[in-house]
Design a protein around this motif. Structure first.
Motif, PDB file in Angstrom:
ATOM      1  N   GLN A 100       0.839  -1.203   0.000  1.00 41.50           N
ATOM      2  CA  GLN A 100       0.000   0.000   0.000  1.00 41.50           C
ATOM      3  C   GLN A 100       0.876   1.256   0.000  1.00 41.50           C
ATOM      4  O   GLN A 100       0.822   2.063   0.938  1.00 41.50           O
ATOM      5  CB  GLN A 100      -0.912   0.002   1.234  1.00 41.50           C
ATOM      6  N   LYS A 113       0.622   3.999  -1.491  1.00 36.34           N
ATOM      7  CA  LYS A 113      -0.110   5.268  -1.473  1.00 36.34           C
ATOM      8  C   LYS A 113      -0.340   5.762  -0.053  1.00 36.34           C
ATOM      9  O   LYS A 113      -0.419   6.968   0.188  1.00 36.34           O
ATOM     10  CB  LYS A 113      -1.445   5.121  -2.192  1.00 36.34           C
ATOM     11  N   MET A 114      -0.453   4.826   0.880  1.00 38.01           N
ATOM     12  CA  MET A 114      -0.665   5.233   2.264  1.00 38.01           C
ATOM     13  C   MET A 114       0.626   5.713   2.917  1.00 38.01           C
ATOM     14  O   MET A 114       0.587   6.297   4.009  1.00 38.01           O
ATOM     15  CB  MET A 114      -1.251   4.068   3.077  1.00 38.01           C
ATOM     16  N   SER A 123       3.175   7.234   0.871  1.00 34.74           N
ATOM     17  CA  SER A 123       3.909   8.024  -0.125  1.00 34.74           C
ATOM     18  C   SER A 123       4.376   9.370   0.401  1.00 34.74           C
ATOM     19  O   SER A 123       5.396   9.902  -0.053  1.00 34.74           O
ATOM     20  CB  SER A 123       3.029   8.239  -1.361  1.00 34.74           C
ATOM     21  N   CYS A 129      -0.205  10.025   6.925  1.00 35.89           N
ATOM     22  CA  CYS A 129      -0.781   9.574   5.659  1.00 35.89           C
ATOM     23  C   CYS A 129      -1.801  10.604   5.188  1.00 35.89           C
ATOM     24  O   CYS A 129      -2.472  11.249   5.992  1.00 35.89           O
ATOM     25  CB  CYS A 129      -1.442   8.210   5.868  1.00 35.89           C
ATOM     26  N   THR A 130      -1.943  10.770   3.884  1.00 38.52           N
ATOM     27  CA  THR A 130      -2.913  11.737   3.377  1.00 38.52           C
ATOM     28  C   THR A 130      -4.330  11.273   3.678  1.00 38.52           C
ATOM     29  O   THR A 130      -4.626  10.072   3.701  1.00 38.52           O
ATOM     30  CB  THR A 130      -2.750  11.930   1.866  1.00 38.52           C
ATOM     31  N   THR A 158      -6.839  11.507   1.791  1.00 45.90           N
ATOM     32  CA  THR A 158      -7.386  10.842   0.608  1.00 45.90           C
ATOM     33  C   THR A 158      -7.052   9.359   0.610  1.00 45.90           C
ATOM     34  O   THR A 158      -7.887   8.525   0.240  1.00 45.90           O
ATOM     35  CB  THR A 158      -6.844  11.501  -0.674  1.00 45.90           C
ATOM     36  N   ALA A 159      -5.840   9.025   1.020  1.00 46.10           N
ATOM     37  CA  ALA A 159      -5.457   7.611   1.074  1.00 46.10           C
ATOM     38  C   ALA A 159      -6.295   6.854   2.088  1.00 46.10           C
ATOM     39  O   ALA A 159      -6.701   5.709   1.858  1.00 46.10           O
ATOM     40  CB  ALA A 159      -3.969   7.486   1.411  1.00 46.10           C
ATOM     41  N   HIS A 160      -6.588   7.479   3.225  1.00 46.58           N
ATOM     42  CA  HIS A 160      -7.466   6.846   4.206  1.00 46.58           C
ATOM     43  C   HIS A 160      -8.867   6.648   3.623  1.00 46.58           C
ATOM     44  O   HIS A 160      -9.489   5.603   3.827  1.00 46.58           O
ATOM     45  CB  HIS A 160      -7.557   7.697   5.474  1.00 46.58           C
ATOM     46  N   HIS A 208      -9.676   6.212   0.544  1.00 45.03           N
ATOM     47  CA  HIS A 208      -9.638   5.116  -0.425  1.00 45.03           C
ATOM     48  C   HIS A 208      -9.839   3.769   0.257  1.00 45.03           C
ATOM     49  O   HIS A 208     -10.526   2.887  -0.268  1.00 45.03           O
ATOM     50  CB  HIS A 208      -8.301   5.111  -1.168  1.00 45.03           C
ATOM     51  N   GLN A 209      -9.232   3.598   1.421  1.00 46.48           N
ATOM     52  CA  GLN A 209      -9.267   2.296   2.089  1.00 46.48           C
ATOM     53  C   GLN A 209     -10.632   1.971   2.695  1.00 46.48           C
ATOM     54  O   GLN A 209     -10.898   0.814   2.997  1.00 46.48           O
ATOM     55  CB  GLN A 209      -8.191   2.252   3.184  1.00 46.48           C
ATOM     56  N   THR A 235      -6.168   3.568   9.481  1.00 43.37           N
ATOM     57  CA  THR A 235      -7.235   4.565   9.435  1.00 43.37           C
ATOM     58  C   THR A 235      -7.905   4.703  10.794  1.00 43.37           C
ATOM     59  O   THR A 235      -8.222   5.815  11.236  1.00 43.37           O
ATOM     60  CB  THR A 235      -8.274   4.175   8.373  1.00 43.37           C
TER      61      THR A 235
END
Length: 711
Positions: free
Chosen positions: A563, A565-566, A568, A664-665, A667-669, A671-672, A681
């Motif tokens: 993951q 993206k979480m 990045s 973490c952003t 947005t990434a949270h 998404h999950q 999260t």
């Protein structure tokens, strides 16, 4: 040749009869599947489930659009007993209903919300296409039911488009903003004050503090003893306060203190239940129609839709249907009854949703409804409890565990040493090894190596109550120390050093303070795995911190590798560092004989036996980013702490997890939430409720300045 021609003609006849009818029935079936099972993606983390829902989501739009095209094309065909233009025109508006989609899913991912303008254009063009089909069929004795279903289809498609628009990031952020606040009229006050001073009048400015009035619903609930309905209502209250988290809105210290005090009084299991419901509210506003359905206009349009289809069914039932064909009439009834059934299911889901529960003002007054809803909510409750409960029937327990849970209640795992063992070159290759090697080459050429590795080497384990209690306690202890903004920021920014502030553990500080964050994750992961693999069974079973370290270690590596993206925003060359470490491990282990049943333990023993008296970087240089033997060095340092090492490591892992979760952003949270949920999260939201974060920046409101002149 005759047989081939017969088969071709027979197949063509079947296609002519079933192509349109099959597409329409397929479209209805896909809608039924989505309304019943789309929500499974927020509680199931298995890729197969997510993939099935994704394919169904894509096919649903395709099937409806394809069927509209087939109906439009059929208008130019000569009518026959199985091809009635009036009936085809009546079928077309049902496809607008299907394109509107079920309430349970408007978008599959956040990116779909940003395509709301494309759906708006789709609504316009599909409406024109259906209207054209109806125009081509005139004069049409089914014009009244056709118009009613057309109206319902336009409303449903419009609801979906509006839901996508409201859930788009920019629109959602704008909805969080209050009116521009210029503050007190400083210029006017100073002008009056200056004029009084120039007139030699004794004047002064008194600052009257702003009244400490709460803009939110006051908390009257005893947080230590909440029933299922109160849990949902409290979760809704905090959702309304903190929903700006997903778009980086700042909060006041008054909101921080309110949340912090409440969650300090709430037991850990009840806290998790609150977070589950709160994240469910976030999921609904981002991925479903709840925003457009749950208001007075939404209820009105729902009544119009249901009434329109119901009247259309009645008109068709009492109409002369001679010449339509028995099978076509059956298909029409299936479409009408299917549309009504979908609306009824949507209504039931609305009644038993968390939104309805949170709006229940006086549960004691409406005790019958409260009892029914409470029984339903008990199915969604976590299997953990602070009180002793009667043992459940196995079947009921299975239903609660799989069909009604609010998230996956599991965490993913990825292990570097396991990966290196299974990917290392074999000295003696069997036929299966050679076939697998050839297959791997094909996978690499297709660019699917990472995807296949993630599928093969990722696993999941249940999220235990003991692990949650430990994480909650660690964060709660830090929250109690974060009484001011400075200490809160230091705790928020710590990634291991706070846990190692004890003077006895100072020798471990360089392994978190002098390395990058991604490097510290791999270092501590490998060190944890080396110690876990070589620990005795007694040590593993007697110390709960051993299991905590293992689960969090594998989970953090999963986030880093699978993951990205979480991670990045906080990791640098983590992927390169992971690959280089694996390459060194595979090279080292390829020269070792490992027995099949104990290969992991033997591999760990071999790595630990390597002398590390000199730092690896001093020998190898820094071109390779591998940290395999740096981790071995760390494991040997940790061994010196004997029984304390697992407690130390577990605290470090919680801090590494909380650092990743909080940095973490948003947005990434988000998404999950549609992929079974992530532990990170929950930790992120818990930290916000404990007041650990940088989003609390408003210390106080405006004071009212009053000019006082003494005579």
């Amino acid at each position: 040749m005759g047989v081939a021609s017969y088969i071709t003609d027979h197949a063509k006849k079947i296609w002519d009869v079933w192509n349109l009818r099959g597409a329409i029935l397929l479209s209805l079936s896909l809608q039924a599947f989505l309304i019943l099972f789309a929500t499974f993606r927020k509680r199931a983390s298995k890729p197969a489930v997510i993939m099935l829902i994704w394919i169904t989501y894509l096919l649903a739009d395709w099937a409806a659009s394809f069927a509209v095209g087939l109906i439009s094309k059929s208008q130019f065909d000569r009518p026959g007993p199985d091809n009635n233009g009036d009936l085809l025109a009546f079928w077309a508006p049902f496809l607008l209903l299907h394109l509107g989609g079920p309430d349970t899913i408007t978008s599959f991912s956040l990116e779909d919300n940003e395509l709301w303008l494309r759906h708006l254009l789709g609504l316009v063009f599909q409406a024109i296409a259906v209207a054209y089909v109806f125009y081509q069929s005139l004069p049409n004795k089914l014009w009244m039911p056709t118009a009613l279903v057309f109206l319902s289809g336009i409303i449903k498609y419009g609801e979906r488009t509006r839901a996508l628009y409201l859930a788009s990031i920019n629109r959602f952020r704008d909805s969080m903003h209050t009116k521009p606040d210029p503050g007190p009229n400083y210029a006017k006050l100073m002008e009056e004050y200056s004029s009084k001073i120039e007139a030699h009048l004794p004047a002064r400015i008194d600052m009257i503090p702003e009244p400490n009035k709460e803009s939110r619903i006051p908390n009257t609930t005893n947080s230590t003893a909440m029933d299922d309905i109160e849990v949902v209502q409290e979760a809704r209250r905090f959702f309304e306060i903190f929903k700006g988290l997903f778009v980086d809105i700042i909060f006041s210290f008054r909101e921080r203190n309110e949340s912090r005090d409440f969650f300090h009084r709430t037991k850990p299991v009840a806290t998790l239940r609150l977070l589950e419901v709160e994240l469910n509210f976030f999921y609904d506003i981002l991925y479903t129609k709840v925003v457009v359905v749950r208001d007075k206009f939404g209820y009105f349009w729902r009544f119009v839709c249901f009434g329109s289809v119901e009247i259309a069914l009645a008109l068709f039932f009492f109409m002369d249907k001679d010449g339509f064909g028995r099978f076509n009439v059956k298909v029409t009834y299936i479409l009408l009854l299917g549309a009504l059934a979908l609306d009824v299911v949507a209504l039931l889901q609305l009644i038993f949703s968390d939104w309805t529960v949170s709006a229940l003002k006086n549960p004691k007054k409406h005790w019958v409804l409260a009892a029914i809803i409470g029984s339903y909510l008990s199915l969604k409750k976590s299997p953990w409890s602070d009180e002793e409960e009667e043992p459940e029937i196995r079947f009921l327990a299975w239903i609660k565990r799989h069909l009604f849970r609010r998230w996956s209640r599991s965490i993913s795992r990825y292990n570097l040493i396991d990966y290196s063992i299974r990917e290392r070159p074999q000295k003696i290759q069997t036929i299966c090894d050679r076939v697998g090697h050839s297959f791997s080459k094909i996978i690499v050429l297709m660019g699917l190596k990472d995807f296949v590795d993630h599928m093969r080497y990722s696993s999941r384990t249940s999220f235990t109550k003991e692990l949650w209690l430990f994480i909650h306690q660690e964060l709660q202890d830090k929250s109690r120390l974060a009484n001011d903004l400075g200490s809160a920021k230091r705790i928020y920014s710590a990634r291991g050093e706070w846990a190692l502030h004890n003077p006895h553990w100072n020798e471990l500080l360089p392994f978190v303070t002098e390395v990058e964050y991604d490097e510290s994750i791999i270092l501590w992961h490998v060190a944890t795995d080396l110690l876990y693999s070589t620990a005795t069974e007694t040590e593993q079973s007697n110390d709960c911190h051993v299991g905590f370290c293992k689960d969090l270690s594998d989970y953090m590596l999963y986030l880093l590798v699978v993951q990205p993206k979480m991670m990045s925003s906080i990791v640098g060359i983590g992927r390169i560092r992971f690959q280089d470490t694996c390459a060194e491990a595979k090279k080292f282990l390829s020269r070792k004989e490992l027995s099949p049943h104990e290969e992991h333990k033997q591999a760990s023993d071999y790595i630990l036996k390597v002398k590390t008296t000199v730092r690896p970087v001093d020998v190898k240089g820094d071109r390779s980013k591998s940290v395999l033997f740096d981790a071995s060095w760390l494991a040997k340092e940790l061994r010196r702490y004997e029984d304390q090492k697992w407690k130390i490591m577990s605290k470090v892992w919680v801090e590494l997890l909380s650092y990743a979760a909080s940095h973490c952003t948003a947005t990434a949270h988000a998404h999950q939430l549609s992929k079974g949920g992530e532990l990170a999260t929950f930790v992120w939201l818990l930290m916000a409720h404990f007041g650990l974060g940088e989003q609390f920046q408003i210390s106080e409101g405006h004071a009212r300045a009053k000019l006082i002149v003494k005579h």
